[in-house]
Motif scaffolding. Structure first.
Motif, PDB file in Angstrom:
ATOM      1  N   THR A  63       0.844  -1.196   0.000  1.00 12.62           N
ATOM      2  CA  THR A  63       0.000   0.000   0.000  1.00 12.62           C
ATOM      3  C   THR A  63       0.876   1.241   0.000  1.00 12.62           C
ATOM      4  O   THR A  63       1.551   1.529   0.988  1.00 12.62           O
ATOM      5  N   LEU A  71      -9.700   9.822   3.489  1.00  9.32           N
ATOM      6  CA  LEU A  71     -10.960   9.749   4.239  1.00  9.32           C
ATOM      7  C   LEU A  71     -11.739   8.486   3.895  1.00  9.32           C
ATOM      8  O   LEU A  71     -12.885   8.345   4.309  1.00  9.32           O
ATOM      9  N   PHE A  87       5.981   7.328   1.323  1.00  7.78           N
ATOM     10  CA  PHE A  87       6.732   8.115   0.326  1.00  7.78           C
ATOM     11  C   PHE A  87       7.204   9.475   0.848  1.00  7.78           C
ATOM     12  O   PHE A  87       7.701  10.285   0.069  1.00  7.78           O
ATOM     13  N   PRO A 107       6.890  12.313  -5.207  1.00  4.84           N
ATOM     14  CA  PRO A 107       5.491  12.224  -4.747  1.00  4.84           C
ATOM     15  C   PRO A 107       5.257  12.661  -3.304  1.00  4.84           C
ATOM     16  O   PRO A 107       4.138  13.003  -2.937  1.00  4.84           O
ATOM     17  N   LEU A 318     -14.153  19.776   9.262  1.00  3.27           N
ATOM     18  CA  LEU A 318     -14.132  18.368   9.678  1.00  3.27           C
ATOM     19  C   LEU A 318     -13.681  18.212  11.134  1.00  3.27           C
ATOM     20  O   LEU A 318     -14.411  17.622  11.944  1.00  3.27           O
ATOM     21  N   ASN A 438      -2.112  -2.269  -3.394  1.00  2.15           N
ATOM     22  CA  ASN A 438      -3.227  -1.846  -2.540  1.00  2.15           C
ATOM     23  C   ASN A 438      -4.442  -2.777  -2.618  1.00  2.15           C
ATOM     24  O   ASN A 438      -5.561  -2.343  -2.980  1.00  2.15           O
TER      25      ASN A 438
END
Ligand SMILES: Cc1cc2nc3c(=O)[nH]c(=O)nc-3n(C[C@H](O)[C@H](O)[C@H](O)COP(=O)(O)OP(=O)(O)OC[C@H]3O[C@@H](n4cnc5c(N)ncnc54)[C@H](O)[C@@H]3O)c2cc1C
Length: 443
Positions: A63, A71, A87, A107, A318, A438
């Motif tokens: 993953t 989320l 990463f 990334p 949130l 993943n």
């Protein structure tokens, strides 16, 4: 062979096997938890390629992970033999090509850091997620993230010009380039955008960037209900040209975020807040004047809004809502803008029918709402959530405007995609035949 031995080509300080280190990677911003067997922190493409090769050979799930703010559970392992690949150490901006308005970066670069670096060139990368101070561009490309500015500038997808991607068995694909357009073959670049780490791992990302507007102004208005506020959105979009933000907050959200201070004169209703951006001050002023007129004509009471404060409240929605109940589930339904009033009625009906509180805010300008379920106790409102998605699809909408599918919305994919879901599975099988990337997400 032990995991340490399998990954002995890496500096052992970047191969995390201790429980107290792995636990930090066992969750993201969704409710599900899963402990990875090992966490790997590569520093360059060569290491990523070797990790992918070993994971393929040894059948270890992989993953990719940026800041872990997903989320929908996309950046958490799914059980079994599983490595999370962090990463965040690959965080260099490699080149800013001013002439071609293109930036090349690793990334793990954080969205806000990238924009800070671009500021000196008068450029910016617009998508603007509320998590922008921490989320990485790798995570953004993998989720096709966006945010408040999508109404004018679109989503991350519109800015991805090139990618280097490590795919199954450790091959590297080099896709796209710094050119403005291409009609050369299948859109593989587009395939990887929004693929949530299920097809490959990005090692380098090339983004198109834009000149940063020099002027901006905010205007807000209060309405009796969120539905009434959203009835003003289409007329607003018809009359204006430079609005870059059109955001909705219901009364609960305004209160929870301390929005009363940012919106002087607020009397307890739903609010719509707009921002105009441009290169000429007069143009921006004129746009705000037109926006205020339209808001008023559609039942709004125009409010003075402090830009910095009001966007601070909106970005903090949130975490502020999380204080209101023991549990929270933030959804991401997106409908054609003309169907916003219908979606808001649907949310209210679901709330009444299932007796669950739902706060609403979101990017009204592009039809993307974040109905947020709030409840105390163990029982998640699963039936209410399913009905919300069914109503969204019936209005011609989509399960997710920007947060993705991950594990959390996988079971609803057939509502939206029908037989196209089979084609997605065929693509996954073709690109990642051993199911390394993943597992358990999206399809
Ligand atoms: C408070 C809060 C506010 C938010 N607001 C917004 C918002 O306004 N708009 C929005 O779109 N989202 C929002 N999000 C969701 C989230 O921040 C975004 O999806 C973000 O882009 C994820 O970035 P990340 O670095 O945290 O990625 P992660 O969560 O670590 O990973 C996300 C996905 O990207 C994949 N991935 C990560 N790196 C790579 C790589 N190098 N190669 C291949 N795949 C990779 C992962 O496998 C995973 O599938 C919010 C989240 C929070 C907690």
């Amino acid at each position: 062979m032990s995991l340490e031995e399998l990954f002995s080509f890496m500096d052992s300080r970047r191969v995390l096997t201790a429980e107290e280190e792995r636990v930090l990677y066992s969750y993201d911003a969704a409710p599900r938890r899963c402990m990875p067997e090992v966490v790997l922190r590569p520093v360059d493409e060569e290491e990523v390629v070797e990790i992918v090769r070993v994971c393929t050979e040894e059948e270890v799930g992989l993953t990719p992970r940026g800041a872990g703010t997903s989320l929908c559970g996309a950046s958490v392992a799914s059980g079994g033999r599983h490595a999370v690949v962090d990463f965040t150490l690959m965080n260099r901006i490699l080149e800013v090509d001013e002439d071609n308005r293109y930036v090349l970066a690793e990334p793990g670069v954080v969205y806000q850091e990238l924009n800070r670096a671009l500021e000196g060139y008068g450029l910016f990368f617009p998508p603007d997620p509320a998590s922008g101070s921490v989320c990485t561009i790798g995570g953004m490309v993998a989720m096709n993230s966006s945010g408040m500015r999508a109404v004018r500038y679109g989503t991350t997808r519109e800015y991805v010009a090139s990618l280097r991607v490590a795919v199954a068995e450790g091959k590297v694909l080099s896709l796209g380039g710094r050119y403005m357009k291409s009609s050369s073959g299948y859109d593989l670049l587009g395939l990887f955008v929004g693929s949530e780490g299920t097809l490959g791992a990005f090692t380098e990302i090339g983004l198109r960037v834009l000149p940063k507007p020099e002027h901006s102004r905010v205007v807000g208005a209060e309405f009796e209900t969120p539905e009434q506020a959203c009835r003003a959105v289409l007329p607003l979009l018809r009359r204006t040209r430079t609005l870059s933000v059109v955001e909705l907050m219901d009364a609960r959200v305004v209160r929870a975020t301390g929005g009363e201070e940012a919106l002087s004169g607020w009397q307890g209703g739903a609010v719509l807040v707009c921002e105009s951006e441009g290169f000429r001050e007069e143009e921006v002023e004129e746009e705000v004047r037109i926006a205020a007129e339209v808001l008023q004509r559609h039942g709004g009471r125009v409010l003075e809004a402090d830009a910095e404060q009001v966007w601070g409240c909106r970005r903090g929605a949130l975490p502020a809502l999380a204080e209101l109940a023991e549990n929270l589930l933030l959804e991401d339904v997106t409908v054609p803008v003309s169907e916003l009033p219908g979606m808001l009625r649907g949310i209210e009906e679901v709330s009444e029918r299932y007796g669950v509180e739902i706060a609403v805010f979101g990017h009204a300008g592009d039809g993307n709402l974040h109905p947020t379920f709030l409840w105390d106790g163990e029982d998640a409102p699963e039936e209410a959530v399913e009905e919300l998605f069914r109503r969204c699809i019936a209005l011609g909408g989509t399960l997710s405007g920007e947060h993705g599918i991950g594990t959390e919305k996988r079971r609803f994919m057939r509502f939206e995609h029908g037989s196209a879901l089979e084609l997605m599975r065929t693509i996954k099988q073709a690109v990642d035949p051993r199911g390394v990337f993943n597992p358990g997400k999206v399809v």
